[in-house]
Design a protein around this motif. Structure first.
Motif, PDB file in Angstrom:
ATOM      1  N   ALA A  10      -6.447  -2.946  10.373  1.00 20.10           N
ATOM      2  CA  ALA A  10      -5.256  -2.253   9.873  1.00 20.10           C
ATOM      3  C   ALA A  10      -4.275  -3.298   9.327  1.00 20.10           C
ATOM      4  O   ALA A  10      -4.584  -4.492   9.296  1.00 20.10           O
ATOM      5  CB  ALA A  10      -4.620  -1.449  10.998  1.00 20.10           C
ATOM      6  N   GLY A  11      -3.081  -2.829   8.912  1.00 25.09           N
ATOM      7  CA  GLY A  11      -2.047  -3.730   8.413  1.00 25.09           C
ATOM      8  C   GLY A  11      -1.814  -4.868   9.404  1.00 25.09           C
ATOM      9  O   GLY A  11      -1.683  -4.629  10.598  1.00 25.09           O
ATOM     10  N   GLY A  12      -1.780  -6.109   8.904  1.00 23.53           N
ATOM     11  CA  GLY A  12      -1.609  -7.272   9.784  1.00 23.53           C
ATOM     12  C   GLY A  12      -2.927  -7.957  10.097  1.00 23.53           C
ATOM     13  O   GLY A  12      -2.961  -9.144  10.375  1.00 23.53           O
ATOM     14  N   SER A  89       0.385   3.668  -1.178  1.00 23.94           N
ATOM     15  CA  SER A  89       1.066   2.485  -1.734  1.00 23.94           C
ATOM     16  C   SER A  89       1.470   1.504  -0.641  1.00 23.94           C
ATOM     17  O   SER A  89       2.386   0.701  -0.828  1.00 23.94           O
ATOM     18  CB  SER A  89       2.298   2.929  -2.526  1.00 23.94           C
ATOM     19  N   GLN A  90       0.794   1.573   0.522  1.00 25.16           N
ATOM     20  CA  GLN A  90       1.127   0.686   1.642  1.00 25.16           C
ATOM     21  C   GLN A  90       0.827  -0.783   1.295  1.00 25.16           C
ATOM     22  O   GLN A  90      -0.104  -1.076   0.541  1.00 25.16           O
ATOM     23  CB  GLN A  90       0.277   1.051   2.865  1.00 25.16           C
ATOM     24  N   ILE A  91       1.577  -1.669   1.933  1.00 23.12           N
ATOM     25  CA  ILE A  91       1.416  -3.115   1.725  1.00 23.12           C
ATOM     26  C   ILE A  91      -0.036  -3.549   1.926  1.00 23.12           C
ATOM     27  O   ILE A  91      -0.591  -4.303   1.116  1.00 23.12           O
ATOM     28  CB  ILE A  91       2.339  -3.899   2.695  1.00 23.12           C
ATOM     29  N   ASP A  92      -0.664  -3.068   3.001  1.00 20.10           N
ATOM     30  CA  ASP A  92      -2.028  -3.546   3.299  1.00 20.10           C
ATOM     31  C   ASP A  92      -3.053  -3.040   2.283  1.00 20.10           C
ATOM     32  O   ASP A  92      -4.155  -3.569   2.211  1.00 20.10           O
ATOM     33  CB  ASP A  92      -2.459  -3.209   4.742  1.00 20.10           C
ATOM     34  N   HIS A  93      -2.704  -2.031   1.489  1.00 22.90           N
ATOM     35  CA  HIS A  93      -3.652  -1.460   0.526  1.00 22.90           C
ATOM     36  C   HIS A  93      -3.358  -1.832  -0.923  1.00 22.90           C
ATOM     37  O   HIS A  93      -4.134  -1.474  -1.814  1.00 22.90           O
ATOM     38  CB  HIS A  93      -3.666   0.069   0.654  1.00 22.90           C
ATOM     39  N   GLU A 241       3.768   9.237  14.152  1.00 22.94           N
ATOM     40  CA  GLU A 241       4.878   8.863  13.256  1.00 22.94           C
ATOM     41  C   GLU A 241       4.420   7.872  12.193  1.00 22.94           C
ATOM     42  O   GLU A 241       5.049   7.727  11.154  1.00 22.94           O
ATOM     43  CB  GLU A 241       6.004   8.218  14.066  1.00 22.94           C
ATOM     44  N   MET A 242       3.309   7.170  12.477  1.00 20.06           N
ATOM     45  CA  MET A 242       2.787   6.218  11.495  1.00 20.06           C
ATOM     46  C   MET A 242       1.668   6.839  10.665  1.00 20.06           C
ATOM     47  O   MET A 242       1.031   6.158   9.855  1.00 20.06           O
ATOM     48  CB  MET A 242       2.281   4.968  12.222  1.00 20.06           C
ATOM     49  N   GLY A 243       1.413   8.147  10.873  1.00 21.50           N
ATOM     50  CA  GLY A 243       0.397   8.825  10.072  1.00 21.50           C
ATOM     51  C   GLY A 243      -1.029   8.550  10.520  1.00 21.50           C
ATOM     52  O   GLY A 243      -1.958   8.591   9.718  1.00 21.50           O
ATOM     53  N   HIS A 244      -1.198   8.274  11.819  1.00 25.99           N
ATOM     54  CA  HIS A 244      -2.540   7.988  12.336  1.00 25.99           C
ATOM     55  C   HIS A 244      -2.866   8.852  13.548  1.00 25.99           C
ATOM     56  O   HIS A 244      -2.039   9.010  14.446  1.00 25.99           O
ATOM     57  CB  HIS A 244      -2.658   6.510  12.726  1.00 25.99           C
ATOM     58  N   LEU A 245      -4.089   9.396  13.575  1.00 26.93           N
ATOM     59  CA  LEU A 245      -4.559  10.209  14.694  1.00 26.93           C
ATOM     60  C   LEU A 245      -5.340   9.310  15.654  1.00 26.93           C
ATOM     61  O   LEU A 245      -6.308   8.680  15.250  1.00 26.93           O
ATOM     62  CB  LEU A 245      -5.494  11.298  14.152  1.00 26.93           C
ATOM     63  N   ILE A 268     -12.650   2.919  10.635  1.00 24.79           N
ATOM     64  CA  ILE A 268     -12.162   1.770   9.859  1.00 24.79           C
ATOM     65  C   ILE A 268     -10.652   1.676  10.051  1.00 24.79           C
ATOM     66  O   ILE A 268     -10.041   2.610  10.577  1.00 24.79           O
ATOM     67  CB  ILE A 268     -12.561   1.905   8.365  1.00 24.79           C
ATOM     68  N   HIS A 269     -10.025   0.562   9.602  1.00 25.08           N
ATOM     69  CA  HIS A 269      -8.574   0.380   9.711  1.00 25.08           C
ATOM     70  C   HIS A 269      -8.178   0.334  11.190  1.00 25.08           C
ATOM     71  O   HIS A 269      -7.380   1.106  11.686  1.00 25.08           O
ATOM     72  CB  HIS A 269      -7.838   1.521   8.962  1.00 25.08           C
ATOM     73  N   ILE A 270      -8.789  -0.631  11.908  1.00 24.93           N
ATOM     74  CA  ILE A 270      -8.579  -0.767  13.351  1.00 24.93           C
ATOM     75  C   ILE A 270      -7.360  -1.672  13.586  1.00 24.93           C
ATOM     76  O   ILE A 270      -7.343  -2.815  13.118  1.00 24.93           O
ATOM     77  CB  ILE A 270      -9.810  -1.432  14.041  1.00 24.93           C
TER      78      ILE A 270
HETATM   79  C1  MLT Z   1      -0.240   1.680   8.376  1.00 23.87           C
HETATM   80  O1  MLT Z   1      -1.376   1.937   8.030  1.00 23.87           O
HETATM   81  O2  MLT Z   1       0.342   2.358   9.225  1.00 23.87           O
HETATM   82  C2  MLT Z   1       0.467   0.531   7.717  1.00 23.87           C
HETATM   83  O3  MLT Z   1      -0.454  -0.247   7.032  1.00 23.87           O
HETATM   84  C3  MLT Z   1       1.235  -0.290   8.683  1.00 23.87           C
HETATM   85  C4  MLT Z   1       1.755  -1.529   8.021  1.00 23.87           C
HETATM   86  O4  MLT Z   1       0.957  -2.376   7.601  1.00 23.87           O
HETATM   87  O5  MLT Z   1       2.971  -1.709   7.921  1.00 23.87           O
END
Ligand code: MLT
Ligand code: MN
Ligand code: ZN
Length: 303
Positions: A10-12, A89-93, A241-245, A268-270
């Protein structure tokens, strides 16, 4: 169809640069049976020559260097990447688009909402206009399909997901269809289908249908529990709140995937806080018992 997992984190990523959580600490010190992971991105092809990059992570340079099939083959400048599809449009994507600036104009397929974010709050498209330029191709958000000329034999069905636009989006608190999408990719000649959604906050009816009709689902594996970030004192935000189940618990991803039959199920996106990253952990064994796989960088899926 060939799917290459360029980045499974995931992001980071994992470990995250400034994180000293139980997982990040142990992977660094070699005390964990697990794998480091770069940030979320995949590449898809029907001929192993022409690739669609889906999401462009900040780690893209290392991801491409680790994948010979997508590297230059002829002439002085070349790439197997023929187009890019963005899920949000997230930073990690999206940050990885900046790393592709030395190339030809980028053919980028994304929703109108994502295009707006990338020309305002995070103006990557505007920046690229000074380098390689961007050809933006709008995509449907109602589940209808489109094709990409350079990626013959694949058809894409894109649909809006209930989730959130990123913090820098001008409509962060005013959700619109297309802030996030899921995609079904069908190989026209074989009829094989992949459902891909690295961010999945809610199991809407159209998502269930997409999963039930797919031969393989590649879905949100960010968190094990709803309060994972809170319990580890790393954030005040719940998974929802972060859009993840999350995977565990009532109504979680495991329970939902158990209702889906005859489909390969892969996460994916762990996130770096997720206990499934420890391959000796109970959560990791629970996934295996339920027939759910976890992606790793460099994994390839043949459909
Ligand atoms: C997310 O998927 O919730 C975002 O990528 C988090 C982030 O990187 O800020
Ligand atoms: Mn993310
Ligand atoms: Zn961590």
């Amino acid at each position: 169809m060939k799917i290459r997992i360029l980045g499974s984190g995931a992001g980071g990523g994992f470990p995250q640069w400034n994180c000293n959580c139980n997982n990040c600490k142990r992977i660094r010190s070699g005390e964990m049976n697990g794998k480091a992971r770069t940030q979320s991105s995949i590449a898809v092809s029907s001929d192993n020559i022409n690739w669609l990059l889906i999401n462009a992570s900040p780690d893209i340079r290392a991801q491409l260097e680790a994948f010979p099939a997508i590297q230059p083959k002829q002439g002085l400048r070349d790439t197997g990447i023929k187009a890019v599809l963005l899920m949000d449009s997230q930073i990690d994507h999206t940050t990885g688009l900046l790393m592709l600036r030395e190339g030809k104009p980028l053919d980028i397929y994304c929703s109108e909402m994502v295009k707006q974010d990338l020309t305002s709050g995070f103006p990557v498209f505007n920046m690229l206009s000074h380098y390689c330029t961007v050809n933006h191709h709008p995509i449907p958000v109602d589940g209808s399909s489109f094709t990409i000329p350079a990626i013959a034999d694949l058809r894409f069905y894109t649909q809006a997901l209930k989730s959130k636009a990123p913090p820098y989006s001008p409509h962060r608190h005013d959700p619109h269809d297309g802030d996030n999408i899921g995609v079904v990719i069908e190989q026209i000649s074989t009829g094989k289908k992949l459902f891909y959604s690295p961010g999945l906050g809610e199991l809407e009816d159209h998502v269930m249908t997409a999963m039930q009709t797919a031969d393989c689902v590649l879905v949100d594996g960010t968190f094990w529990t709803e309060n994972e970030m809170i319990d580890q004192q790393l954030s005040k935000k719940k998974a929802a709140e972060m859009g993840h189940l999350p995977q565990s618990g009532s109504g979680g991803m495991i329970e939902i995937l158990n209702t889906v039959q005859n489909t390969r199920k892969i996460l994916i996106h762990i996130n770096n806080t997720n206990p499934i990253l420890d391959e000796d952990s109970e959560p990791c064994h629970i996934l295996a018992k339920n027939g759910i796989e976890v992606t790793y960088d460099g994994m390839e899926i043949d459909l």
